[in-house]
Design an enzyme around this catalytic site. Structure first.
Site, PDB file in Angstrom:
ATOM      1  CB  SER A  84      -1.092   0.035   1.059  1.00 34.84           C
ATOM      2  OG  SER A  84      -0.273   0.221   2.512  1.00 34.84           O
ATOM      3  CE  LYS A  85      -1.551   5.082  -4.898  1.00 32.11           C
ATOM      4  NZ  LYS A  85      -2.248   6.126  -5.540  1.00 32.11           N
TER       5      LYS A  85
END
Length: 496
Positions: free
Chosen positions: A252-253
């Protein structure tokens, strides 16, 4: 029917490498089949969507070499068509107005209610929809709407039956209608929701194949219901395995930061073709097992049926600067730098040198032959384009840093080395002509005269001339830098 696929990112941040891989697989399939690859920006989240993110997406696709066909589509501009479709379903009795006050019931509550009811009544095979406004008469619904009472619009999901489709990657899929809530199509403020917008846009764009991440698999059942309610042809679906972090959690970012951003790889000196090649092998492999593939080979080999169902693991170590990204990505990039046609590499090196004020216009004209020779010599040990301005700085400037480990290993261990290198400089001053063979002969002759091993002088000279412990043959470095620069650096005494 001609294949038409699309990449539909949300412009709410940088381009995630998982999204970039989805774009790549769509592009490969379009090019393999002679179809069209379309780009749609799903910018309906007005609070989070930004022009900067849209530019980043477009630049990222350009960097990867993924050209799109036809005009760019912005989903927000299609909102009137989305609302019109919802109202058409309302008129046809396939949707209904939900007047439930917002604070009493949200979509999540409805979803959980239906799941619980479905589980409780599974034995009887019954599925009673939970919304009290589902069967409200048209007259009553119209009257309340005309009176200004707020409402959402929901699709009437059939009480019985299943949705079924054959996913190209994951095979047959089915889901009972009892497990699917009556989908919200329009919020009470008239805002169209995701599933409706996606389906309407895919219909209007003539999309034949939807190729996207496996996390959208559950949405597909809902969207098929919409295609059927609208009387539209359902496209073929191919869902892609996820790309997971080393601990097999979601990549995930928010949690992993820049390592999952495509622009990070551009800015850290990756060759676009190398990173494209690396991305293609995350979840897919060509039949012959070959790993280094040109764009043409990727297109030629690519098949959706060869995509692996198992999730891909993106291996990196967050606290190790040397393994900040997947080892295979680094290896692939080095392989491209080492083997790609020199004429394709030169413009990238020029950009890198220019960004670090190391570029001289003479490299494009009078000194082009020297420049080509230099790049071809030093690229063999480099991993990224950044290495040309970092480790390779000494080839383009007299102002370069010395690697401390190299100095300790190759210069400071032998007290006499400063004097010996000064003597070697004197020897080289009289070599004529000055080239690989003559400089080697001179160094070896001097080592015998001084009673030291040639390796001591070779390693010391390399560090004095380049600041590094490793690199090309020392005699090729002498030849490349020339007599004058070589002699001056041997005598400089800078590291001491």
């Amino acid at each position: 029917m001609s294949v038409r696929v699309r990449f539909a990112p949300s412009p709410t941040g940088y381009l995630h490498i998982g999204a970039a891989r989805s774009a790549l697989f769509n592009w490969l399939y379009a090019r393999k089949t002679g179809g069209k690859f379309l780009l749609r920006i799903e910018d309906t989240d007005l609070q989070r969507s930004t022009d900067e993110s849209t530019r980043s997406i477009i630049e990222g696709l350009e960097w990867l070499g993924l050209d799109y066909d036809e005009e760019l589509v912005f989903q927000s501009s299609n909102a009137p068509a989305h609302r019109a479709a919802a109202n058409r379903l309302l008129e046809d009795g396939k949707a209904y107005r939900d007047f439930t006050p917002k604070e009493q019931r949200d979509d999540k509550n409805v979803k959980e209610d239906i799941k619980e009811r479905a589980r409780a009544q599974e034995a009887e095979g019954a599925d009673q929809r939970s919304n009290p406004f589902r069967d409200l008469s048209k007259d009553e619904s119209d009257r309340r709407a005309a009176a200004g009472e707020p409402f959402a619009v929901r699709l009437k999901v059939p009480s019985e039956g299943q949705t079924k489709f054959d996913d190209i990657v994951y095979g047959p899929q089915e889901r009972s209608h009892a497990e699917i809530e009556d989908l919200v199509l329009l919020r009470s403020d008239g805002h169209p929701l995701y599933n409706l917008s996606v389906v309407i846009d895919d219909i209007s764009m003539g999309i034949t194949h939807v190729i996207r991440g496996q996390d959208h698999l559950t949405n597909t059942h809902k969207q098929i219901l919409l295609y059927e309610a609208l009387g539209a042809t359902v496209p073929q679906f191919a869902h892609l395995p996820l790309i997971l972090a080393p601990n097999k959690g979601k990549l995930s970012k928010r949690k992993h930061g820049e390592v999952v951003s495509l622009t990070t790889y551009r800015d850290r000196g990756f060759v676009p073709a190398a990173f494209r090649n690396f991305l293609a092998l995350l979840g897919w492999a060509p039949p012959e097992g070959k790993e280094v593939l040109s764009k043409e080979e990727l297109v030629g080999y690519f098949a959706l049926e060869n995509i692996n169902r198992a999730n891909a693991i993106f291996n990196f170590q967050e606290n190790d600067p040397r393994r900040w990204t997947d080892d295979k990505a680094i290896w692939m990039n080095a392989e491209y730098i080492r083997t790609m046609p020199i004429d394709e590499l030169l413009p990238m090196v020029r950009t890198e040198l220019r960004a670090n004020r190391l570029w001289r216009e003479e490299y494009a004209d009078d000194e082009r032959e020297w420049f080509v020779k230099a790049i071809d010599l030093i690229r063999q040990r480099y991993f990224t384009l950044k290495d040309f301005s970092g480790q390779g700085r000494a080839y383009f400037s007299d102002d370069f840093d010395f690697d401390e480990a190299a100095v300790n290993k190759n210069l400071r261990k032998e007290p006499r080395l400063r004097e010996l290198l000064n003597g070697l400089a004197g020897k080289l001053e009289h070599v004529e002509p000055f080239n690989v063979e003559t400089s080697e002969a001179a160094l070896r002759e001097f080592s015998e005269e001084a009673g030291v091993k040639a390796g001591l002088l070779i390693n010391g000279a390399r560090t004095m001339l380049t600041g590094q412990a490793v690199g090309p043959s020392m005699f090729e470095i002498f030849d490349l830098l020339g007599r004058d620069r070589s002699v001056i650096r041997l005598r400089s005494g800078v590291p001491w």
